[in-house]
Scaffold this motif. Structure first.
Motif, PDB file in Angstrom:
ATOM      1  N   TYR A 297      74.918  -7.091  77.144  1.00 22.63           N
ATOM      2  CA  TYR A 297      74.152  -8.182  77.758  1.00 22.63           C
ATOM      3  C   TYR A 297      73.982  -7.970  79.260  1.00 22.63           C
ATOM      4  O   TYR A 297      72.976  -8.383  79.849  1.00 22.63           O
ATOM      5  N   LYS A 298      74.928  -7.286  79.917  1.00 22.06           N
ATOM      6  CA  LYS A 298      74.756  -6.988  81.342  1.00 22.06           C
ATOM      7  C   LYS A 298      73.688  -5.925  81.550  1.00 22.06           C
ATOM      8  O   LYS A 298      72.904  -5.985  82.512  1.00 22.06           O
ATOM      9  N   ALA A 299      73.640  -4.938  80.648  1.00 22.59           N
ATOM     10  CA  ALA A 299      72.607  -3.904  80.749  1.00 22.59           C
ATOM     11  C   ALA A 299      71.224  -4.481  80.476  1.00 22.59           C
ATOM     12  O   ALA A 299      70.229  -4.041  81.060  1.00 22.59           O
ATOM     13  N   GLN A 300      71.148  -5.467  79.600  1.00 24.47           N
ATOM     14  CA  GLN A 300      69.862  -6.086  79.283  1.00 24.47           C
ATOM     15  C   GLN A 300      69.252  -6.748  80.506  1.00 24.47           C
ATOM     16  O   GLN A 300      68.032  -6.726  80.694  1.00 24.47           O
ATOM     17  N   GLU A 301      70.081  -7.343  81.355  1.00 24.96           N
ATOM     18  CA  GLU A 301      69.576  -7.986  82.560  1.00 24.96           C
ATOM     19  C   GLU A 301      69.002  -6.984  83.557  1.00 24.96           C
ATOM     20  O   GLU A 301      68.198  -7.353  84.408  1.00 24.96           O
ATOM     21  N   ARG A 302      69.422  -5.720  83.452  1.00 27.00           N
ATOM     22  CA  ARG A 302      68.909  -4.689  84.358  1.00 27.00           C
ATOM     23  C   ARG A 302      67.891  -3.790  83.659  1.00 27.00           C
ATOM     24  O   ARG A 302      67.563  -2.710  84.163  1.00 27.00           O
ATOM     25  N   GLY A 303      67.399  -4.222  82.509  1.00 24.10           N
ATOM     26  CA  GLY A 303      66.390  -3.455  81.799  1.00 24.10           C
ATOM     27  C   GLY A 303      66.912  -2.198  81.148  1.00 24.10           C
ATOM     28  O   GLY A 303      66.133  -1.289  80.820  1.00 24.10           O
ATOM     29  N   GLY A 304      68.221  -2.092  80.943  1.00 23.75           N
ATOM     30  CA  GLY A 304      68.824  -0.908  80.341  1.00 23.75           C
ATOM     31  C   GLY A 304      68.908  -0.994  78.832  1.00 23.75           C
ATOM     32  O   GLY A 304      68.668  -2.043  78.226  1.00 23.75           O
ATOM     33  N   THR A 305      69.259   0.134  78.221  1.00 24.51           N
ATOM     34  CA  THR A 305      69.416   0.225  76.775  1.00 24.51           C
ATOM     35  C   THR A 305      70.807   0.754  76.465  1.00 24.51           C
ATOM     36  O   THR A 305      71.295   1.671  77.142  1.00 24.51           O
ATOM     37  N   VAL A 306      71.449   0.186  75.469  1.00 22.18           N
ATOM     38  CA  VAL A 306      72.779   0.627  75.047  1.00 22.18           C
ATOM     39  C   VAL A 306      72.683   1.121  73.612  1.00 22.18           C
ATOM     40  O   VAL A 306      72.190   0.401  72.734  1.00 22.18           O
ATOM     41  N   VAL A 307      73.121   2.355  73.373  1.00 22.72           N
ATOM     42  CA  VAL A 307      73.115   2.933  72.032  1.00 22.72           C
ATOM     43  C   VAL A 307      74.508   3.445  71.711  1.00 22.72           C
ATOM     44  O   VAL A 307      75.333   3.671  72.607  1.00 22.72           O
TER      45      VAL A 307
END
Length: 386
Positions: A297-307
């Motif tokens: 959810y923190k990466a989502q706020e910075r436009g990132g992707t987690v795989v």
């Protein structure tokens, strides 16, 4: 995207009584739905409604009908989880039961006025308008559309956990890919040679464990009360540590980057062989799922992707020549390849191997099913020694 903010309610004494009674009846409704669903092996919310709705309404006529339905939905979720766990023959699963089930509100049973900082709630005593205060960290979410809310009580104080819908940030995706190796001694090691977390966390966990073991040996009423307080204190400490590590991970990469992590699902079942009791204890208390949720959810706020990538054998394989052997890892931190004499910190070597696995899969996580459209940029290779 959705975020949850915690609002502290400021009810009058009469409203506090109504909140307590609403919470009690909601918990009773949850337990009735769970009991009837368990005895009839039903976890589907619609079937559970036809089976038990009128019986619960007859038993708790003062409870709002919409709150009764949300209690049914919560019971169905708990039953589905229990039935799934019951399929594992090695587990002993009992009927879901709650002592304090937080009432869940929806758009029909609560309404928030951000300007006056009041909320209109459906209680057993009717609709009540209650004032609330917004914490400083949540002010950036004030004014957005709300979805659902859960009512909780903690030490005589009432809180409303409100889910708000926030627009996703418009950030241009980056081509950067950073791999994170999660562990027990080092909470996180990135492929950019960053060791995140603090060593003192492990020492504090050890002290809390020794204190908990000493209290369990005493087995007195005061010791049990202390254990309850200690259990909550330890959970809050782990949550804070996971927040710190996840924030460090996300802020260590540029906005829009791809963060590759290990898929640690069922890791406790996958690990075999003899391990020390202390290592087993730390493994079974490792909150890796919570840490992964915070990273996402923190990466989502910075436009990132987690795989996610399968981490098996990444600690035994040489990231230089590809030779795999258990003896390659001489100790917890030391890695030396038996084939090419390549030396590196074990966690950093595992991070490089995860990079190679991710590239071999073509930039797609087969475990999580999350595609990545950006080109893959591998982590820098260190110079081999010897």
């Amino acid at each position: 995207m959705q975020r949850t903010i915690r609002l502290q309610l400021q009810p009058s004494p009469t409203q506090a009584v109504a909140l307590t009674e609403t919470s009690r009846q909601f918990t009773a409704a949850f337990n009735l739905f769970a009991q009837l669903g368990w005895s009839n092996s039903i976890s589907n919310a619609t079937k559970l409604h036809f089976l038990a709705y009128y019986a619960v309404r007859a038993a708790l006529p003062e409870l709002n009908s919409n709150l009764t339905n949300t209690a049914r939905a919560k019971a169905a979720e708990a039953l589905r989880s229990a039935f799934t766990l019951r399929k594992d023959r090695t587990r002993i699963v009992s009927m879901p039961r709650s002592h304090h089930c937080p009432p869940r509100y929806n758009v029909h049973t609560f309404r928030i006025d951000w300007e006056s900082q009041t909320v209109r709630l459906s209680l057993v005593a009717g609709r009540q308008t209650i004032r609330f205060c917004v914490p400083a960290y949540a002010t950036k979410y004030v004014g957005y559309a709300v979805d659902t809310a859960d009512l909780l009580e903690r030490d005589g104080r009432w809180f409303l956990h409100v889910v708000v819908t926030v627009p996703a940030p418009t950030i241009v995706p980056s081509e950067t890919v950073v791999v994170v190796d999660l562990g027990l001694s080092h909470p996180a090691v990135t492929s950019t040679r960053r060791f995140l977390g603090k060593k003192r966390w492990k020492d504090r966990e050890g002290r809390l464990f020794k204190l908990r073991r000493a209290l369990q040996k005493r087995n007195t009423k005061s010791a049990k009360r202390h254990l309850k307080t200690l259990r909550r204190k330890q959970a809050l400490f782990r949550r804070d540590c996971d927040h710190v590590v996840s924030k460090q991970i996300v802020q260590s990469v540029e906005a829009g980057s791809t963060i590759v992590v290990e898929n640690l699902t069922n890791i406790r079942k996958r690990i075999k062989g003899k391990r020390r009791t202390a290592t087993k204890r730390r493994l079974h208390s490792w909150s890796f799922a919570q840490l992964l949720a915070f990273i996402m959810y923190k990466a989502q706020e910075r436009g990132g992707t987690v795989v996610a990538v399968d981490p098996r054998h990444t600690s035994q394989m040489c990231s230089c020549c590809g030779h795999q052997a258990r003896n390659n890892r001489r100790s917890r931190a030391a890695f030396r390849c038996l084939m090419c004499s390549y030396e590196l910190h074990a966690d950093l070597n595992a991070a490089y191997n995860i990079v190679a696995k991710y590239r071999a899969q073509g930039g797609i996580s087969r475990l999580s099913g999350l595609p990545v459209n950006q080109p893959i940029v591998s982590a820098p290779k260190p110079l081999a020694k010897g």
